[in-house]
Design a protein around this motif. Structure first.
Motif, mmCIF file in Angstrom:
data_model
loop_
_atom_site.group_PDB
_atom_site.id
_atom_site.type_symbol
_atom_site.label_atom_id
_atom_site.label_comp_id
_atom_site.label_asym_id
_atom_site.label_seq_id
_atom_site.Cartn_x
_atom_site.Cartn_y
_atom_site.Cartn_z
ATOM 1 N N ARG A 333 0.759 -1.096 -0.176
ATOM 2 C CA ARG A 333 -0.035 0.005 -0.067
ATOM 3 C C ARG A 333 0.878 1.180 0.025
ATOM 4 O O ARG A 333 1.539 1.604 1.115
ATOM 5 C CB ARG A 333 -0.979 0.080 1.284
ATOM 6 N N ASP A 338 -2.100 3.135 -4.466
ATOM 7 C CA ASP A 338 -3.374 3.498 -3.798
ATOM 8 C C ASP A 338 -4.104 4.787 -4.428
ATOM 9 O O ASP A 338 -5.382 4.581 -4.718
ATOM 10 C CB ASP A 338 -3.392 3.813 -2.518
ATOM 11 N N ARG A 342 -7.734 4.332 -6.814
ATOM 12 C CA ARG A 342 -8.797 5.499 -6.555
ATOM 13 C C ARG A 342 -9.009 5.955 -7.912
ATOM 14 O O ARG A 342 -10.251 6.264 -8.146
ATOM 15 C CB ARG A 342 -8.538 6.139 -5.710
ATOM 16 N N THR A 358 -12.408 0.957 -1.495
ATOM 17 C CA THR A 358 -11.340 0.823 -2.206
ATOM 18 C C THR A 358 -11.669 -0.407 -3.362
ATOM 19 O O THR A 358 -12.181 -0.983 -2.741
ATOM 20 C CB THR A 358 -10.004 0.880 -1.852
ATOM 21 N N ARG A 360 -9.699 -2.869 -3.327
ATOM 22 C CA ARG A 360 -9.492 -3.818 -2.307
ATOM 23 C C ARG A 360 -10.716 -4.573 -1.561
ATOM 24 O O ARG A 360 -10.752 -5.652 -0.992
ATOM 25 C CB ARG A 360 -8.605 -3.492 -1.294
#
Length: 574
Positions: A333, A338, A342, A358, A360
């Motif tokens: 991460r 990240d 997004r 997210t 994830r």
């Protein structure tokens, strides 16, 4: 001349220079493939063609030029005996591996008509900076451990992604070196200029069309009176894949007249290409001193790490397309990954700003992850889009409108974001989201996921690329799909091509029309309103910018892929 390797993988006859140079001066290595087109042979060819001393210090392996060679298994092993040889320049941020599907399809289509052609997909020098060792392992977990866990593969460990400060020599890799590399490679592989003029078709995808136009008009021996060396005399014809054969980016403004710029706004998000407002000398000084970045990229979305992750995603989707993805749980991460996730996978601005949920937080198959980043109904950037299908969820998971970065109600900039409705899974921590491949859209079991206004997100007529083949192109090519370190110098040279220092090299303008030409245009792509009407392009309905390279050999409805059919027919003309 190019020849096939022996059955044991060693170079075949003719793979070393007659002057007695070391065998490593030319190598040709078989490429293993899971492609269903088993009647096409692929090899990787690598030639030692040293950079000039003026380039400065650079990695020794960057003194080589490489390409992927495709030929019919039933055809001659010696390139000089082929009926035609198609030589393709990649587009921006693109490597030789991106041509895999169109190369195989075209070689096979020609063989079906009794003609044996070859397709050479060129790799630019900057690709020598990429470390594909982890991808080449063929194992997703090993690849992640190689790039992020310090693990060794074949005795090698990853040295990290190259930074601009570490790539000073790229400041010298511009237009002149790029077209010179193509000339030197052709001259080395086909020493007889008359043979090149008879058999070679020069072309490219996207920016590769402009590079082909520059090549056609370039003078390579410094004497404009002698023309055997001129670029147009190395080619029997030209082919353009969602581009034009031109020396100017202005020619790709075509019918729109919007002035937005082919690179800044049409092919790349604004800010990717430095808009310095400076002259050629000042720009080159900025590159040499490091004031300007030596290769193109953004802090997120488009940079070496994210493009490498895309290749790992392709590997996972090739190996286990229907398995639930763990890829984004195994990579670190960090801000780059990240924020990239997004940007590419946010339902709306609120989700993007909050960071919740997210990607994830969703259960996605490996194919669905690749589709999320590459499909025209989900990927936000038009120049990255292919038409590979749509999200699905046999467990009943909701699929809703994706309203970031542009709402489905307002198509803000089709050249940047595309024109197709965007969709996204809408139940984090819920059922598994799968991927409905291009040839299953519109099938009897298709639930037909719809936008909020009732319009289907897609139809069979809009889908042309097999997600499994796209994954294979990312995962299996020794010269990969992307170009992680695209030289800034190359695009700034093209933007400033009217500068006398460059313009004086384009001394054969008639070369653009000296040979026959065929132009293919993606009907739903970023250049649909940009290619001039007088180009008389073959328009491919439903195709996006990358689909001209990746489209499946058999299309929905059972028809044959038309670029390969028509390109092979063009190659058959005397």
């Amino acid at each position: 001349m190019a020849t096939a390797p022996a059955a044991d993988g060693t170079p075949g006859k003719g793979t070393t220079a007659d002057s007695g140079t070391a065998a490593a001066s030319r190598t040709e290595t078989p490429v293993a493939s899971t492609s269903p087109l088993t009647d096409v042979v692929e090899t990787q060819v690598s030639l030692r063609v040293p950079l000039p001393a003026s380039v400065g210090a650079h990695p020794e392996h960057c003194d080589r030029l490489s390409y992927l060679r495709y030929r019919s298994a039933s055809g001659p092993s010696d390139s000089s005996s082929a009926d035609r040889i198609l030589v393709a320049q990649p587009g921006i941020l693109e490597g030789a591996g991106a041509f895999d599907s169109v190369a195989r399809n075209t070689v096979r289509a020609a063989a079906g008509q009794g003609r044996h052609i070859e397709f050479w997909a060129l790799d630019r020098r900057s690709n020598c900076l990429e470390d594909n060792t982890g991808i080449a392992s063929g194992d997703t977990a090993k690849a992640v451990d190689y790039y992020y866990g310090g693990a060794a593969v074949d005795g090698r460990t990853f040295d990290g992604f190259v930074t601009s400060d570490q790539a000073g020599w790229l400041s010298e890799i511009g237009l002149e070196q790029t077209v010179r590399d193509q000339y030197d490679l052709l001259a080395a592989e086909l020493p007889d200029q008359r043979l090149r003029k008879e058999k070679v078709l020069c072309g490219g995808h996207s920016l590769g069309g402009v590079l082909t136009g520059v090549f056609a008009t370039w003078d390579f021996d410094g004497n404009p009176v002698t023309k055997a060396d001129a670029g147009f005399n190395q080619c029997a014809g030209y082919f353009a894949l969602d581009t034009t054969i031109s020396t100017s980016l202005d020619d790709l403004q075509g019918n729109s007249g919007d002035g937005d710029g082919f690179l800044n706004g049409t092919l790349l998000p604004k800010g990717t290409v430095p808009d310095t407002g400076l002259g050629l000398a000042a720009v080159r000084a900025g590159l040499r001193t490091g004031i300007l970045p030596r290769f193109l990229g953004l802090p997120v979305v488009l940079n070496p790490e994210t493009m490498n992750l895309l290749a790992i995603g392709g590997l996972a989707a090739r190996n286990a397309p229907d398995a639930e993805s763990t890829l984004l749980d195994t990579v670190p991460r960090n801000t780059n990954l990240d924020v990239t996730a997004r940007t590419l996978f946010s339902k709306d601005a609120g989700v993007f700003l909050s960071g919740k949920p997210t990607i994830r937080d969703f259960r996605l198959t490996n194919a669905a992850v690749l589709g999320a980043f590459m499909d025209d109904n989900s990927a936000p950037l038009a120049f990255l889009q292919t038409s590979v299908g749509l999200f699905d969820s046999p467990g009943g998971g909701r699929i809703t409108d994706k309203e970031f970065p542009v709402s489905n109600d307002v198509q803000g900039s089709p050249a940047l974001f595309g024109t197709e409705l965007k969709a996204i899974p809408d139940q984090p921590d819920g059922p598994l989201y799968t991927w409905r491949n291009f040839d299953r859209v519109g099938a009897p079991d298709d639930p037909v996921h719809r936008s909020k206004d009732g319009t289907p997100f897609t139809t069979a007529a809009k889908e042309v690329t097999d997600v499994r083949e796209l994954a294979r192109s990312f995962a299996e090519q020794p010269l990969d799909f992307t170009e992680d370190y695209f030289p800034t110098r190359l695009v700034t040279d093209i933007q400033l091509i009217d500068d006398p220092q460059l313009a004086r090299k384009l001394v054969h303008p008639a070369g653009l029309t000296a040979n026959p030409k065929v132009t293919f245009l993606a009907g739903d792509g970023i250049l649909a309103d940009h290619v001039p009407a007088d180009e008389n392009p073959v328009v491919l309905p439903g195709y996006q910018h990358l689909d001209v390279l990746t489209a499946a050999p058999t299309q929905n409805g059972g028809g044959r892929e038309q670029i390969s059919v028509r390109l092979s027919a063009f190659a058959a003309k005397p």
